[in-house]
Write a protein that holds these residues in place. Structure first.
Motif, PDB file in Angstrom:
ATOM      1  N   ARG A  52      54.827  39.124  45.544  1.00 47.71           N
ATOM      2  CA  ARG A  52      54.866  40.165  44.568  1.00 47.71           C
ATOM      3  C   ARG A  52      55.116  39.064  43.067  1.00 47.71           C
ATOM      4  O   ARG A  52      54.476  39.496  42.057  1.00 47.71           O
ATOM      5  CB  ARG A  52      55.892  41.349  44.377  1.00 47.71           C
ATOM      6  N   LEU A  53      55.998  38.276  43.107  1.00 48.99           N
ATOM      7  CA  LEU A  53      56.229  37.323  42.286  1.00 48.99           C
ATOM      8  C   LEU A  53      55.113  36.425  41.751  1.00 48.99           C
ATOM      9  O   LEU A  53      54.981  36.321  40.679  1.00 48.99           O
ATOM     10  CB  LEU A  53      57.761  36.711  42.612  1.00 48.99           C
ATOM     11  N   ILE A  54      54.509  35.967  42.806  1.00 49.93           N
ATOM     12  CA  ILE A  54      53.387  35.068  42.840  1.00 49.93           C
ATOM     13  C   ILE A  54      52.060  35.940  42.288  1.00 49.93           C
ATOM     14  O   ILE A  54      51.680  35.561  41.053  1.00 49.93           O
ATOM     15  CB  ILE A  54      52.912  34.637  44.082  1.00 49.93           C
ATOM     16  N   ARG A  55      52.037  37.194  42.471  1.00 50.96           N
ATOM     17  CA  ARG A  55      51.109  38.013  41.929  1.00 50.96           C
ATOM     18  C   ARG A  55      51.289  38.161  40.265  1.00 50.96           C
ATOM     19  O   ARG A  55      50.283  38.435  39.552  1.00 50.96           O
ATOM     20  CB  ARG A  55      51.129  39.427  42.390  1.00 50.96           C
ATOM     21  N   ARG A  56      52.760  38.461  39.919  1.00 53.63           N
ATOM     22  CA  ARG A  56      53.005  38.678  38.427  1.00 53.63           C
ATOM     23  C   ARG A  56      52.592  37.493  37.668  1.00 53.63           C
ATOM     24  O   ARG A  56      52.390  37.712  36.572  1.00 53.63           O
ATOM     25  CB  ARG A  56      54.567  38.831  38.753  1.00 53.63           C
ATOM     26  N   GLN A  57      52.668  36.162  38.489  1.00 53.67           N
ATOM     27  CA  GLN A  57      52.266  35.005  37.530  1.00 53.67           C
ATOM     28  C   GLN A  57      50.471  34.877  37.286  1.00 53.67           C
ATOM     29  O   GLN A  57      50.338  34.090  36.316  1.00 53.67           O
ATOM     30  CB  GLN A  57      52.560  33.734  38.308  1.00 53.67           C
ATOM     31  N   ARG A  58      49.924  35.694  37.998  1.00 56.76           N
ATOM     32  CA  ARG A  58      48.451  35.565  37.572  1.00 56.76           C
ATOM     33  C   ARG A  58      48.136  36.213  36.522  1.00 56.76           C
ATOM     34  O   ARG A  58      48.656  37.327  36.386  1.00 56.76           O
ATOM     35  CB  ARG A  58      47.856  36.068  39.071  1.00 56.76           C
ATOM     36  N   SER A  59      47.190  35.651  35.817  1.00 60.41           N
ATOM     37  CA  SER A  59      46.656  36.405  34.393  1.00 60.41           C
ATOM     38  C   SER A  59      45.847  37.780  34.997  1.00 60.41           C
ATOM     39  O   SER A  59      45.287  37.957  36.030  1.00 60.41           O
ATOM     40  CB  SER A  59      45.694  35.411  33.910  1.00 60.41           C
ATOM     41  N   ASP A  60      46.069  38.635  34.000  1.00 59.94           N
ATOM     42  CA  ASP A  60      45.330  40.013  34.435  1.00 59.94           C
ATOM     43  C   ASP A  60      43.923  40.117  34.077  1.00 59.94           C
ATOM     44  O   ASP A  60      43.651  40.423  32.964  1.00 59.94           O
ATOM     45  CB  ASP A  60      46.178  40.976  33.678  1.00 59.94           C
ATOM     46  N   ILE A  61      43.213  39.457  34.748  1.00 63.60           N
ATOM     47  CA  ILE A  61      41.730  39.485  34.512  1.00 63.60           C
ATOM     48  C   ILE A  61      40.906  40.611  35.174  1.00 63.60           C
ATOM     49  O   ILE A  61      41.014  40.500  36.493  1.00 63.60           O
ATOM     50  CB  ILE A  61      41.168  38.304  35.197  1.00 63.60           C
ATOM     51  N   ARG A  62      40.390  41.555  34.737  1.00 60.31           N
ATOM     52  CA  ARG A  62      39.912  42.588  35.105  1.00 60.31           C
ATOM     53  C   ARG A  62      38.356  42.374  35.519  1.00 60.31           C
ATOM     54  O   ARG A  62      37.742  42.043  34.544  1.00 60.31           O
ATOM     55  CB  ARG A  62      39.896  43.911  34.137  1.00 60.31           C
ATOM     56  N   ARG A  63      37.863  42.914  36.650  1.00 59.35           N
ATOM     57  CA  ARG A  63      36.695  42.584  37.028  1.00 59.35           C
ATOM     58  C   ARG A  63      35.847  43.677  36.282  1.00 59.35           C
ATOM     59  O   ARG A  63      36.388  44.827  36.265  1.00 59.35           O
ATOM     60  CB  ARG A  63      36.484  42.888  38.566  1.00 59.35           C
ATOM     61  N   PRO A  64      34.762  43.424  35.739  1.00 62.19           N
ATOM     62  CA  PRO A  64      33.715  44.255  34.972  1.00 62.19           C
ATOM     63  C   PRO A  64      33.617  45.631  35.733  1.00 62.19           C
ATOM     64  O   PRO A  64      33.615  46.834  35.269  1.00 62.19           O
ATOM     65  CB  PRO A  64      32.600  43.621  34.568  1.00 62.19           C
ATOM     66  N   ALA A  65      33.213  45.434  37.267  1.00 65.02           N
ATOM     67  CA  ALA A  65      32.874  46.520  38.030  1.00 65.02           C
ATOM     68  C   ALA A  65      34.042  47.528  37.861  1.00 65.02           C
ATOM     69  O   ALA A  65      34.104  48.649  38.138  1.00 65.02           O
ATOM     70  CB  ALA A  65      32.367  45.894  39.407  1.00 65.02           C
TER      71      ALA A  65
END
Length: 407
Positions: free
Chosen positions: A149-162
């Motif tokens: 969960r901590l690793i996931r928090r570091q990822r940028s919140d890039i939303r898939r268009p679909a």
């Protein structure tokens, strides 16, 4: 010296520090007071609720061990802890208890409203010191789940268009059809409802992401472009088409069976749209007087989720397992038998989950009884609590299905 809620009327936090506006005022007041008061004078904070006290006194170690994962206003709370650690005098936090203290809180609210209208509220900037910053998670308390969960928090919140397109369509559909406003977070959480089995949760999650392999997916694979079309209807095979439009035997039959089961709950029925299917976990059913029907809502989640998953599995059998015979299809009898098996398994799972050996995860007997009331074979002959009976004695009622052929 007392740090009172009146201080919240004078200051507010910088916008990037605020995730929850309800508790941000008290945190701003605490930071402002702690920075304003001499470091060798005790501070006693009187709060409107116990949230700030719990975060700073009871849960501080847990928050710091997990790098404040899941904490609301975590940056502001981290700054407050930093400032308090710079002090050499004690600081206490408690909820208001008597009339005078609540009058003081009401006075603070009135001042806050007045200052906000006059634009006199100023930003408070935390004066932190690097020495007192505690960052990262404690290694001795780190679990695989927490690390992920901590690793996931570091990822940028890039939303898939679909994903964004499907989510927006579902939320808009709920607003238009019911008048209710459902947040995107509530939609995602609804897919993890306990009433929906884990494999179906993953299936619906992929559907909401538009990540299942059908339709457009095959258009980009040389030599397999023809798979993008429904072999029965000769149109692009989307999830919307599979659930609500396809003419292949099975889909229409299953929805008729769902309707017959649902009609026993004395609730209105209209065949769900694709948006209704993806938002089944947020559906609300009410009585004539407007009271919620939680067990009806529970049965709705079970019926819709099991129905769409069965439709998908039968589609995969037809398209993948029998791809060499385009005329092959499921018979109506087989479809009914599979629906009966699916629903009985789900019913018996509920019965098993009432066993006390599951502890706090065990289902309440009354919840199971109310969920399935009216849908069972010879229900009047069953005892008041049939959850502990042999499985062969309890099953959903199939006799009304015979009326489908006659209708």
């Amino acid at each position: 010296m007392q740090g009172t809620p009146i201080a919240a009327a004078l200051v507010k936090l910088e916008p990037h520090l605020v995730q929850d506006s309800q508790s941000s005022g008290e945190i701003a007041a605490a930071i402002y007071t702690a920075q304003l008061a001499p470091k060798d004078i005790p501070l006693h904070f009187i709060c409107e609720s116990e949230d700030l006290r719990n975060n700073i006194c009871r849960d501080l170690r847990r928050w710091e061990d997990s790098d404040w994962l899941g904490a609301k206003n975590k940056d502001a709370l981290r700054a407050l802890v930093n400032i308090l650690r710079q002090r050499c005098a004690p600081s206490t936090f408690r909820q208001a208890v008597d009339g005078d203290e609540w009058k003081m809180i009401d006075k603070g609210r009135d001042l806050a409203k007045k200052f906000d209208q006059e634009h006199k509220t100023k930003l408070v900037i935390p004066e932190t010191e690097q020495f007192f910053n505690l960052t990262g998670a404690r290694l001795s308390s780190l679990t695989q789940r927490l690390a992920y969960r901590l690793i996931r928090r570091q990822r940028s919140d890039i939303r898939r268009p679909a994903t964004q397109r499907i989510v927006n369509n579902v939320i808009t559909s709920i607003q238009i059809n019911t008048g209710r406003t459902v947040l995107e977070a509530d939609l995602w959480i609804s897919l993890r409802s306990n009433e929906i089995r884990k494999p179906i949760q993953d299936f619906l999650l992929k559907s909401l992401h538009g990540a299942l392999r059908c339709g457009k997916y095959w258009k980009h694979i040389p030599g397999l472009e023809e798979r993008s079309k429904c072999a029965r209807c000769n149109v692009e095979e989307t999830m919307h088409h599979i659930f609500t439009e396809c003419s292949a035997t099975g889909r229409d039959e299953i929805w008729n069976l769902v309707e017959h089961t649902w009609s026993k709950k004395q609730a209105d029925w209209s065949r769900p749209s694709y948006d209704d299917i993806l938002s089944a976990g947020t559906k609300q059913w009410r009585t004539v007087k407007g009271r919620r029907r939680p067990t009806a809502e529970r049965l709705w989640k079970i019926l819709i989720s099991e129905a769409v998953f069965l439709i998908w599995k039968m589609r995969c059998e037809r398209v993948i397992s029998h791809n060499d015979d385009r005329d092959w299809t499921h018979s109506r009898q087989e479809t009914r038998a599979r629906w009966l098996t699916t629903m009985n398994r789900r019913l018996h799972l509920d019965m098993s989950m009432t066993n006390k050996r599951f502890g706090r995860l065990a289902l309440n007997n009354n919840v199971v009884l109310s969920t399935w009331r009216g849908t069972l074979v010879d229900e009047l002959a069953l005892p008041d609590d049939w959850t502990g009976l042999s499985r062969v004695l309890v099953g959903i009622d199939i006799r009304p299905w015979e009326d489908i052929d006659n209708g």
